[in-house]
Design an enzyme around this catalytic site. Structure first.
Site, PDB file in Angstrom:
ATOM      1  N   GLY A 198       4.741   6.806  -1.674  1.00  0.00           N
ATOM      2  CA  GLY A 198       6.052   6.191  -1.563  1.00  0.00           C
ATOM      3  C   GLY A 198       6.954   6.641  -0.441  1.00  0.00           C
ATOM      4  O   GLY A 198       8.155   6.382  -0.487  1.00  0.00           O
ATOM      5  N   GLY A 199       6.415   7.269   0.607  1.00  0.00           N
ATOM      6  CA  GLY A 199       7.276   7.691   1.705  1.00  0.00           C
ATOM      7  C   GLY A 199       8.037   6.542   2.336  1.00  0.00           C
ATOM      8  O   GLY A 199       9.254   6.603   2.520  1.00  0.00           O
ATOM      9  N   LYS A 200       7.333   5.467   2.663  1.00  0.00           N
ATOM     10  CA  LYS A 200       7.994   4.300   3.257  1.00  0.00           C
ATOM     11  C   LYS A 200       8.802   3.541   2.203  1.00  0.00           C
ATOM     12  O   LYS A 200       9.853   2.963   2.508  1.00  0.00           O
ATOM     13  CB  LYS A 200       6.973   3.384   3.926  1.00  0.00           C
ATOM     14  CG  LYS A 200       6.362   3.973   5.196  1.00  0.00           C
ATOM     15  CD  LYS A 200       5.413   2.997   5.858  1.00  0.00           C
ATOM     16  CE  LYS A 200       4.902   3.546   7.186  1.00  0.00           C
ATOM     17  NZ  LYS A 200       4.082   4.760   7.028  1.00  0.00           N
ATOM     18  N   CYS A 217      -1.556   3.991  11.052  1.00  0.00           N
ATOM     19  CA  CYS A 217      -1.326   5.235  11.792  1.00  0.00           C
ATOM     20  C   CYS A 217      -2.568   5.523  12.626  1.00  0.00           C
ATOM     21  O   CYS A 217      -3.141   6.616  12.593  1.00  0.00           O
ATOM     22  CB  CYS A 217      -0.980   6.393  10.858  1.00  0.00           C
ATOM     23  SG  CYS A 217      -2.142   6.642   9.492  1.00  0.00           S
ATOM     24  N   ASP A 223       1.191  -0.896   4.745  1.00  0.00           N
ATOM     25  CA  ASP A 223       0.784   0.357   5.389  1.00  0.00           C
ATOM     26  C   ASP A 223      -0.705   0.502   5.130  1.00  0.00           C
ATOM     27  O   ASP A 223      -1.135   1.151   4.186  1.00  0.00           O
ATOM     28  CB  ASP A 223       1.586   1.521   4.794  1.00  0.00           C
ATOM     29  CG  ASP A 223       1.410   2.812   5.572  1.00  0.00           C
ATOM     30  OD1 ASP A 223       0.690   2.797   6.593  1.00  0.00           O
ATOM     31  OD2 ASP A 223       1.985   3.840   5.168  1.00  0.00           O
ATOM     32  N   ASP A 266      -0.125   0.121  -5.409  1.00  0.00           N
ATOM     33  CA  ASP A 266      -1.257   0.801  -4.795  1.00  0.00           C
ATOM     34  C   ASP A 266      -2.428   0.737  -5.781  1.00  0.00           C
ATOM     35  O   ASP A 266      -2.237   0.498  -6.977  1.00  0.00           O
ATOM     36  CB  ASP A 266      -0.932   2.256  -4.459  1.00  0.00           C
ATOM     37  CG  ASP A 266      -1.781   2.773  -3.289  1.00  0.00           C
ATOM     38  OD1 ASP A 266      -1.289   2.721  -2.144  1.00  0.00           O
ATOM     39  OD2 ASP A 266      -2.932   3.182  -3.517  1.00  0.00           O
ATOM     40  N   CYS A 280       0.873  -1.192   0.000  1.00  0.00           N
ATOM     41  CA  CYS A 280       0.000   0.000   0.000  1.00  0.00           C
ATOM     42  C   CYS A 280       0.897   1.224   0.000  1.00  0.00           C
ATOM     43  O   CYS A 280       0.930   1.995   0.953  1.00  0.00           O
ATOM     44  CB  CYS A 280      -0.925  -0.003   1.206  1.00  0.00           C
ATOM     45  SG  CYS A 280      -1.906  -1.517   1.388  1.00  0.00           S
ATOM     46  N   ALA A 281       1.627   1.416  -1.078  1.00  0.00           N
ATOM     47  CA  ALA A 281       2.740   2.362  -1.096  1.00  0.00           C
ATOM     48  C   ALA A 281       2.310   3.817  -1.113  1.00  0.00           C
ATOM     49  O   ALA A 281       3.050   4.691  -0.665  1.00  0.00           O
ATOM     50  CB  ALA A 281       3.636   2.081  -2.310  1.00  0.00           C
TER      51      ALA A 281
END
Length: 395
Positions: A215-217, A335, A282, A235, A211-212
């Site tokens: 693309g932060g992670k 989160c 994520d 995604d 679940c990009a």
């Protein structure tokens, strides 16, 4: 603008934010940006003052206010200086009357407060969810060390618990710096950086970020892999995923992107079935851990929405698990600090999938929670996260 005119401007923006929250419309950030864009005559000091009024009013209202004026009256309660600005002046708000509605205070709607309490969040933990978010960045270890980056920045930056993390003064326009354009760092909360560490990716591995999003992670995983092995970012959101190639190019991260069709994800990932050393999930969630950045998000959440998130979370866990090779691992991240989205999802998965077990990695911040790990604004100074790393048994 006069101080009274600022208050009325904040009320106008709050009216739009409240309407959007009821109708699942645009975010408060977007609404405010569009309001200011249409009024370019408003100076920078006025903009800052109006934004502070808007966000402070959002934070003090537990449930959705009837309107922006009711929200501002809640903020003004006990503040004689602010109350005096309801003076009926030109461009200012009308005088206060005795019988007009004032929004209810509190952390969140009552049902949501009950959910947080049941998830082990006391009053201090809940209150911290509505504090002001700090600004963190992640030094891109493919190009520079944290110490080298810190020494060259134009403002003072303090190391965070994340090995590549630095914390900047609130309001710093870091994305305007040449160091950002050169890919030396990314804006990323230290909690998000630590969640990436939980997957423990190594150079040469085959890794999927399921679940990009933008693309932060993914970029953090790519840096940890040192651009070796295979990294796939997926995604179902075309717009968000489309931002990743440019970000990856700037950061110097080698990654393949793949757009997935909802309900047919495994068809598009057939070549990865049982092949991944590590999978990052994520998962979509309520975002209760990010209220410091988006405090109006708590007005958009209800029990039906939470149930929809549970379904999506179970689905992405099932998809991700099918990609992992025997002996491989996955990290499930939300989160959110609600156990229904974190610990409860992991318990349900483990009860249905006996070939999986929990691994609790040593991490520089947070603490164990149920079968996973928790980071909170109150204890860790990060966004709120729950994550768990699971290992697939070798048959």
């Amino acid at each position: 603008m006069t101080p009274s005119a600022r208050v009325q401007a904040a009320i106008d923006i709050l009216d739009a934010v409240i309407d959007a929250a009821r109708g699942q419309g645009a975010s408060a950030d977007r609404i405010a940006a569009e309001w200011f864009r249409a009024r370019r005559f408003v100076g920078s000091k006025d903009r800052r003052a109006i934004r502070d009024l808007v966000w402070n009013a959002i934070r003090v209202c537990g449930d959705v206010p009837v309107n922006g004026r009711a929200a501002m009256l809640r903020l003004a309660k006990g503040d004689t200086t602010l109350t005096a600005l309801f003076d009926g002046s030109t461009y200012g708000p009308a005088l206060i009357t005795a019988d007009e509605p004032v929004a209810e205070g509190g952390i969140a709607p009552a049902w949501l407060v009950d959910q947080m309490a049941a998830s082990g969040l006391d009053a201090d933990e809940q209150a911290a969810l509505l504090g002001r978010a700090l600004l963190d960045l992640r030094a891109n270890s493919l190009k520079i060390s944290r110490d080298e980056l810190r020494a060259g920045l134009p403002v003072q930056a303090e190391p965070t618990a994340a090995p590549d993390g630095l914390r900047l003064p609130v309001g710093t326009a870091a994305e305007s710096w040449p160091e950002f354009a050169e890919g030396l760092f990314e804006i990323q909360d230290s909690g998000s950086q630590i969640a990436c560490m939980a997957l423990g990716v190594q150079p040469g591995e085959a890794v999927v970020d399921l679940c990009a999003g933008a693309g932060g992670k993914t970029l953090g995983l790519g840096a940890a892999m040192r651009n070796t092995g295979k990294l796939l970012a997926c995604d179902i959101d075309r717009n968000r995923l489309s931002r990743l190639p440019d970000r990856a190019m700037r950061a110097g991260v080698l990654v393949e992107t793949r757009l997935l069709n909802p309900g047919r994800e495994l068809e598009a990932l057939a070549d990865w079935a049982g092949m991944a050393d590590a999978v990052m999930i994520d998962a979509p969630c309520s975002g209760t851990g990010t209220w410091r950045r988006n405090p109006e998000a708590r007005w958009r959440l209800d029990a039906k929405a939470l149930a929809r998130y549970h379904t999506m979370q179970a689905n992405v866990l099932d998809i991700g698990a099918k990609l992992v090779r025997p002996g491989g691992r996955l990290t499930y991240v939300v989160c959110s600090l609600l156990d229904a989205e974190g610990a409860g999802r992991i318990d349900a998965f483990l009860n249905a999938n006996r070939e999986w077990s929990v691994a609790l990695p040593g991490l520089p911040a947070g603490r164990p929670h149920a079968k996973g790990w928790r980071l909170t604004p109150f204890r860790d100074g990060t966004d709120g996260f729950f994550f768990a790393t699971l290992v697939r048994r070798v048959n």
